[in-house]
Every structure is written in structure tokens, then in C-alpha cells.
Design a protein around this motif. Structure first.
Motif, PDB file in Angstrom:
ATOM      1  N   ILE A   1       7.186   1.374  -0.791  1.00  0.00           N
ATOM      2  CA  ILE A   1       7.434   0.635  -2.035  1.00  0.00           C
ATOM      3  C   ILE A   1       7.085   1.500  -3.243  1.00  0.00           C
ATOM      4  CG2 ILE A   1       6.588  -1.300  -3.422  1.00  0.00           C
ATOM      5  CD1 ILE A   1       6.436  -2.903  -0.810  1.00  0.00           C
ATOM      6  N   LYS A   2       6.001   2.263  -3.141  1.00  0.00           N
ATOM      7  CA  LYS A   2       5.632   3.148  -4.254  1.00  0.00           C
ATOM      8  C   LYS A   2       6.698   4.223  -4.471  1.00  0.00           C
ATOM      9  CE  LYS A   2       2.212   6.138  -6.228  1.00  0.00           C
ATOM     10  NZ  LYS A   2       0.862   6.601  -6.255  1.00  0.00           N
ATOM     11  N   ILE A   3       7.212   4.784  -3.388  1.00  0.00           N
ATOM     12  CA  ILE A   3       8.256   5.819  -3.517  1.00  0.00           C
ATOM     13  C   ILE A   3       9.530   5.224  -4.082  1.00  0.00           C
ATOM     14  CG2 ILE A   3       9.761   7.359  -2.178  1.00  0.00           C
ATOM     15  CD1 ILE A   3       7.362   7.845  -0.312  1.00  0.00           C
ATOM     16  N   LEU A   4       9.920   4.054  -3.590  1.00  0.00           N
ATOM     17  CA  LEU A   4      11.170   3.436  -4.052  1.00  0.00           C
ATOM     18  C   LEU A   4      11.076   2.953  -5.512  1.00  0.00           C
ATOM     19  CD1 LEU A   4      12.204   1.445  -0.881  1.00  0.00           C
ATOM     20  CD2 LEU A   4      13.281   3.487  -1.801  1.00  0.00           C
ATOM     21  N   SER A   5       9.867   2.578  -5.947  1.00  0.00           N
ATOM     22  CA  SER A   5       9.719   2.112  -7.335  1.00  0.00           C
ATOM     23  C   SER A   5       9.390   3.274  -8.286  1.00  0.00           C
ATOM     24  CB  SER A   5       8.619   1.053  -7.418  1.00  0.00           C
ATOM     25  OG  SER A   5       7.362   1.633  -7.154  1.00  0.00           O
ATOM     26  N   LYS A   6       9.399   4.502  -7.758  1.00  0.00           N
ATOM     27  CA  LYS A   6       9.132   5.712  -8.541  1.00  0.00           C
ATOM     28  C   LYS A   6       7.759   5.661  -9.229  1.00  0.00           C
ATOM     29  CE  LYS A   6      13.948   6.738  -9.164  1.00  0.00           C
ATOM     30  NZ  LYS A   6      15.058   6.949 -10.042  1.00  0.00           N
ATOM     31  N   GLY A   7       6.776   5.050  -8.570  1.00  0.00           N
ATOM     32  CA  GLY A   7       5.424   5.050  -9.071  1.00  0.00           C
ATOM     33  C   GLY A   7       5.089   3.925 -10.033  1.00  0.00           C
ATOM     34  N   TYR A   8       6.045   3.019 -10.329  1.00  0.00           N
ATOM     35  CA  TYR A   8       5.745   1.889 -11.239  1.00  0.00           C
ATOM     36  C   TYR A   8       4.814   0.876 -10.609  1.00  0.00           C
ATOM     37  CZ  TYR A   8       9.385   3.727 -14.276  1.00  0.00           C
ATOM     38  OH  TYR A   8      10.125   4.532 -15.080  1.00  0.00           O
ATOM     39  N   LEU A   9       4.907   0.726  -9.308  1.00  0.00           N
ATOM     40  CA  LEU A   9       4.013  -0.201  -8.594  1.00  0.00           C
ATOM     41  C   LEU A   9       2.909   0.625  -7.935  1.00  0.00           C
ATOM     42  CD1 LEU A   9       6.585  -2.588  -6.929  1.00  0.00           C
ATOM     43  CD2 LEU A   9       5.178  -3.049  -8.908  1.00  0.00           C
ATOM     44  N   ALA A  10       1.672   0.310  -8.210  1.00  0.00           N
ATOM     45  CA  ALA A  10       0.548   1.055  -7.637  1.00  0.00           C
ATOM     46  C   ALA A  10       0.313   0.614  -6.202  1.00  0.00           C
ATOM     47  CB  ALA A  10      -0.701   0.811  -8.481  1.00  0.00           C
ATOM     48  N   LEU A  11      -0.294   1.485  -5.447  1.00  0.00           N
ATOM     49  CA  LEU A  11      -0.640   1.126  -4.071  1.00  0.00           C
ATOM     50  C   LEU A  11      -1.732   0.082  -4.076  1.00  0.00           C
ATOM     51  CD1 LEU A  11      -0.693   4.565  -2.237  1.00  0.00           C
ATOM     52  CD2 LEU A  11       1.008   2.779  -2.058  1.00  0.00           C
TER      53      LEU A  11
ATOM     54  N   ILE B   1       0.326  -0.046   5.601  1.00  0.00           N
ATOM     55  CA  ILE B   1       0.153   1.157   4.779  1.00  0.00           C
ATOM     56  C   ILE B   1       1.488   1.869   4.576  1.00  0.00           C
ATOM     57  CG2 ILE B   1      -0.917   3.449   4.714  1.00  0.00           C
ATOM     58  CD1 ILE B   1      -3.339   2.190   6.124  1.00  0.00           C
ATOM     59  N   GLY B   2       2.293   1.953   5.624  1.00  0.00           N
ATOM     60  CA  GLY B   2       3.610   2.577   5.504  1.00  0.00           C
ATOM     61  C   GLY B   2       4.511   1.828   4.538  1.00  0.00           C
ATOM     62  N   SER B   3       4.461   0.503   4.578  1.00  0.00           N
ATOM     63  CA  SER B   3       5.271  -0.296   3.645  1.00  0.00           C
ATOM     64  C   SER B   3       4.816  -0.082   2.204  1.00  0.00           C
ATOM     65  CB  SER B   3       5.177  -1.776   3.994  1.00  0.00           C
ATOM     66  OG  SER B   3       5.697  -2.006   5.287  1.00  0.00           O
ATOM     67  N   ALA B   4       3.507   0.001   1.970  1.00  0.00           N
ATOM     68  CA  ALA B   4       2.987   0.226   0.617  1.00  0.00           C
ATOM     69  C   ALA B   4       3.436   1.585   0.083  1.00  0.00           C
ATOM     70  CB  ALA B   4       1.471   0.127   0.604  1.00  0.00           C
ATOM     71  N   ILE B   5       3.406   2.602   0.917  1.00  0.00           N
ATOM     72  CA  ILE B   5       3.843   3.930   0.480  1.00  0.00           C
ATOM     73  C   ILE B   5       5.338   3.926   0.189  1.00  0.00           C
ATOM     74  CG2 ILE B   5       4.145   6.330   1.238  1.00  0.00           C
ATOM     75  CD1 ILE B   5       1.473   6.002   2.754  1.00  0.00           C
TER      76      ILE B   5
ATOM     77  N   LEU C   1      -2.910  -3.643  19.015  1.00  0.00           N
ATOM     78  CA  LEU C   1      -1.953  -4.388  18.199  1.00  0.00           C
ATOM     79  C   LEU C   1      -2.392  -4.443  16.741  1.00  0.00           C
ATOM     80  CD1 LEU C   1      -1.085  -7.320  20.615  1.00  0.00           C
ATOM     81  CD2 LEU C   1       0.309  -5.323  20.061  1.00  0.00           C
ATOM     82  N   LEU C   2      -3.701  -4.631  16.493  1.00  0.00           N
ATOM     83  CA  LEU C   2      -4.214  -4.651  15.116  1.00  0.00           C
ATOM     84  C   LEU C   2      -4.037  -3.306  14.453  1.00  0.00           C
ATOM     85  CD1 LEU C   2      -5.696  -6.210  12.893  1.00  0.00           C
ATOM     86  CD2 LEU C   2      -7.859  -5.470  13.939  1.00  0.00           C
ATOM     87  N   GLY C   3      -4.259  -2.216  15.212  1.00  0.00           N
ATOM     88  CA  GLY C   3      -4.069  -0.870  14.682  1.00  0.00           C
ATOM     89  C   GLY C   3      -2.625  -0.620  14.291  1.00  0.00           C
ATOM     90  N   ALA C   4      -1.683  -1.151  15.081  1.00  0.00           N
ATOM     91  CA  ALA C   4      -0.265  -0.983  14.761  1.00  0.00           C
ATOM     92  C   ALA C   4       0.085  -1.757  13.494  1.00  0.00           C
ATOM     93  CB  ALA C   4       0.593  -1.459  15.929  1.00  0.00           C
ATOM     94  N   ASP C   5      -0.508  -2.915  13.280  1.00  0.00           N
ATOM     95  CA  ASP C   5      -0.236  -3.700  12.070  1.00  0.00           C
ATOM     96  C   ASP C   5      -0.730  -2.984  10.822  1.00  0.00           C
ATOM     97  OD1 ASP C   5       0.926  -5.668  13.555  1.00  0.00           O
ATOM     98  OD2 ASP C   5      -0.849  -6.953  13.616  1.00  0.00           O
ATOM     99  N   ILE C   6      -1.891  -2.354  10.907  1.00  0.00           N
ATOM    100  CA  ILE C   6      -2.447  -1.641   9.756  1.00  0.00           C
ATOM    101  C   ILE C   6      -1.531  -0.493   9.346  1.00  0.00           C
ATOM    102  CG2 ILE C   6      -4.367  -0.164   9.013  1.00  0.00           C
ATOM    103  CD1 ILE C   6      -6.196  -1.978  10.687  1.00  0.00           C
ATOM    104  N   GLN C   7      -1.000   0.227  10.318  1.00  0.00           N
ATOM    105  CA  GLN C   7      -0.086   1.332  10.018  1.00  0.00           C
ATOM    106  C   GLN C   7       1.185   0.827   9.342  1.00  0.00           C
ATOM    107  OE1 GLN C   7       0.518   3.158  13.803  1.00  0.00           O
ATOM    108  NE2 GLN C   7      -1.523   4.042  13.883  1.00  0.00           N
ATOM    109  N   GLU C   8       1.693  -0.320   9.764  1.00  0.00           N
ATOM    110  CA  GLU C   8       2.897  -0.875   9.147  1.00  0.00           C
ATOM    111  C   GLU C   8       2.647  -1.277   7.697  1.00  0.00           C
ATOM    112  OE1 GLU C   8       4.226  -4.065  11.587  1.00  0.00           O
ATOM    113  OE2 GLU C   8       4.681  -2.760  13.282  1.00  0.00           O
TER     114      GLU C   8
END
Length: 70
Positions: free
Chosen positions: A60-70, A54-58, A45-52
Motif C-alpha cells: 500500500i505504501k508503494i502503490l500510494s507513493k508514500g502518501y500513506l505511512a506504514l 506486513i507485506g500488504s502494508a508495504i 499459521l499466526l506467523g503466516a498472517d503476520i507476514q501477510e
């Protein structure tokens, strides 16, 4: 326990421990198996949370066109 290491010393030690402890070792094995399964479930369960996260951070970076850093 004796299936894991099939050499004469371990097999003899396992048989002697079983003869002395009786059914107590079976209950210990049952509880140890249940606790091991619980720990594995929590780790999964902890491993699944970590993937979520990291996926959300990526995303957000794609949707903000790189204005928000990871």
C-alpha cells in the motif's frame, strides 16, 4: 524420555517412573506430542498472517507513493 538425557541418574529415574506408572506414561506422551504439534501448527499459521499484514502494508505504501505511512 530417557533418550534425551543419557546419564545414569536420569535413566534410572525414567525406568523407575515407567515401572510405577505403567502404560499411563505412554498415553501421556501420546497426548503431549499431539498437543505440541497443534501448538506448532497454530504458531505457524499466526506467523503466516503476520507476514501477510506486513507485506500488504508495504504494498500500500508503494502503490500510494508514500502518501500513506506504514
Amino acid at each position: 524420555m530417557s533418550i534425551a538425557f543419557l546419564d545414569p541418574r536420569n535413566l534410572e529415574g525414567d525406568l523407575q517412573a515407567g515401572a510405577v506408572a505403567g502404560d499411563t506414561l505412554l498415553w501421556l506422551l501420546l497426548w503431549a506430542t499431539a498437543m505440541g504439534l497443534l501448538v506448532q501448527l497454530l504458531a505457524t499459521l499466526l506467523g503466516a498472517d503476520i507476514q501477510e499484514v506486513i507485506g500488504s502494508a508495504i504494498a500500500i505504501k508503494i502503490l500510494s507513493k508514500g502518501y500513506l505511512a506504514l
